[in-house]
Design a protein around this motif. Structure first.
Motif, PDB file in Angstrom:
ATOM      1  N   UNK A  85     -39.102 -28.349  -4.543  1.00  6.66           N
ATOM      2  CA  UNK A  85     -37.957 -27.548  -4.114  1.00  6.66           C
ATOM      3  C   UNK A  85     -38.117 -27.301  -2.622  1.00  6.66           C
ATOM      4  N   UNK A  86     -37.089 -26.797  -2.015  1.00  6.09           N
ATOM      5  CA  UNK A  86     -37.172 -26.519  -0.595  1.00  6.09           C
ATOM      6  C   UNK A  86     -37.470 -25.041  -0.392  1.00  6.09           C
ATOM      7  N   UNK A  87     -38.697 -24.665  -0.732  1.00  6.63           N
ATOM      8  CA  UNK A  87     -39.133 -23.283  -0.663  1.00  6.63           C
ATOM      9  C   UNK A  87     -39.051 -22.737   0.756  1.00  6.63           C
ATOM     10  N   UNK A 107     -51.572 -17.969   2.889  1.00  6.97           N
ATOM     11  CA  UNK A 107     -51.354 -19.331   3.380  1.00  6.97           C
ATOM     12  C   UNK A 107     -52.181 -20.401   2.682  1.00  6.97           C
ATOM     13  N   UNK A 108     -53.263 -20.011   2.039  1.00 14.73           N
ATOM     14  CA  UNK A 108     -54.058 -21.003   1.331  1.00 14.73           C
ATOM     15  C   UNK A 108     -53.355 -21.459   0.059  1.00 14.73           C
ATOM     16  N   UNK A 117     -54.985 -25.465   4.886  1.00 13.66           N
ATOM     17  CA  UNK A 117     -53.990 -24.480   4.481  1.00 13.66           C
ATOM     18  C   UNK A 117     -52.655 -25.172   4.289  1.00 13.66           C
ATOM     19  N   UNK A 118     -51.832 -24.611   3.436  1.00 13.09           N
ATOM     20  CA  UNK A 118     -50.457 -25.085   3.306  1.00 13.09           C
ATOM     21  C   UNK A 118     -49.711 -24.667   4.566  1.00 13.09           C
ATOM     22  N   UNK A 119     -48.771 -25.441   4.986  1.00 17.53           N
ATOM     23  CA  UNK A 119     -48.074 -25.142   6.248  1.00 17.53           C
ATOM     24  C   UNK A 119     -46.717 -24.481   6.040  1.00 17.53           C
ATOM     25  N   UNK A 120     -46.370 -24.172   4.801  1.00 11.35           N
ATOM     26  CA  UNK A 120     -45.078 -23.548   4.525  1.00 11.35           C
ATOM     27  C   UNK A 120     -44.851 -22.273   5.325  1.00 11.35           C
ATOM     28  N   UNK A 121     -45.873 -21.420   5.412  1.00 10.97           N
ATOM     29  CA  UNK A 121     -45.723 -20.166   6.160  1.00 10.97           C
ATOM     30  C   UNK A 121     -45.354 -20.442   7.612  1.00 10.97           C
TER      31      UNK A 121
END
Length: 185
Positions: A85-87, A107-108, A117-121
């Motif tokens: 999905x486009x969170x 962020x992890x 780390x995930x880069x979504x944030x």
């Protein structure tokens, strides 16, 4: 009265808050290191102690009966991590829809050790054009450390070095390293 109780409870548990939250209507709050379920408990108590209405994203299993109502009442939004999905865009829209909105994330993305780390944030903060506030969960010294707001530049290397410098000395409940360079490159 609830806020006063939570201030007392944090002190009774031996925790102190260092720094303060910014007096701005929108920002993304990232908390790390995320190593234990106790992170959530301490952060929720701190949230009420600070009088902050903060929203958070959590794995969808938390929002199922019988306790789903509780996590929604705390400000939670369920996330189905295994579905595409486009969170990031959904979170950016939340910031656009609300004049006052604070979103808290780990962020992890997990309590387990990670290589990056995930880069979504990062993309949420850039997309919503809001600053990042960092919260260090220092279990070794029972401190919740708040940073000044950081306006991201879009240069991942430069931004990662600021974020990494803040979190590097902070020790979570379980031993876990912050990935060098946050593992983004």
């Amino acid at each position: 009265m609830w806020q006063g109780f939570c201030v007392w409870l944090l002190r009774r548990m031996g925790w102190r808050i260092e720094g303060s939250l910014p007096a701005i209507p929108k920002y993304l709050l990232i908390g790390a290191p995320h190593t234990s379920n106790w992170d959530f408990v301490v952060c929720i108590i701190a949230r009420f102690a600070l009088g902050l209405e903060i929203k958070f994203l959590g794995k969808h299993q938390l929002f199922k009966p019988p306790f789903g109502w509780f996590f929604r009442a705390l400000g939670g939004y369920p996330v189905v991590r295994h579905e595409r999905s486009n969170l990031v865009q959904d979170a950016v829209q939340l910031f656009e829809q609300h004049p006052n909105f604070v979103l808290g994330l780990a962020p992890e993305g997990t309590r387990k050790g990670v290589h990056r780390w995930r880069t979504g944030f990062y993309h949420i903060a850039l997309g919503a054009k809001i600053p990042l506030v960092m919260l260090g969960l220092d279990f070794a010294n029972k401190r919740l450390i708040l940073s000044e707001p950081l306006q991201l530049t879009g240069d991942k290397g430069e931004d990662a070095s600021h974020i990494e410098a803040f979190f590097r000395p902070i020790k979570g409940k379980q031993e876990k390293e912050i990935p060098p360079g946050l593992g983004w490159e």
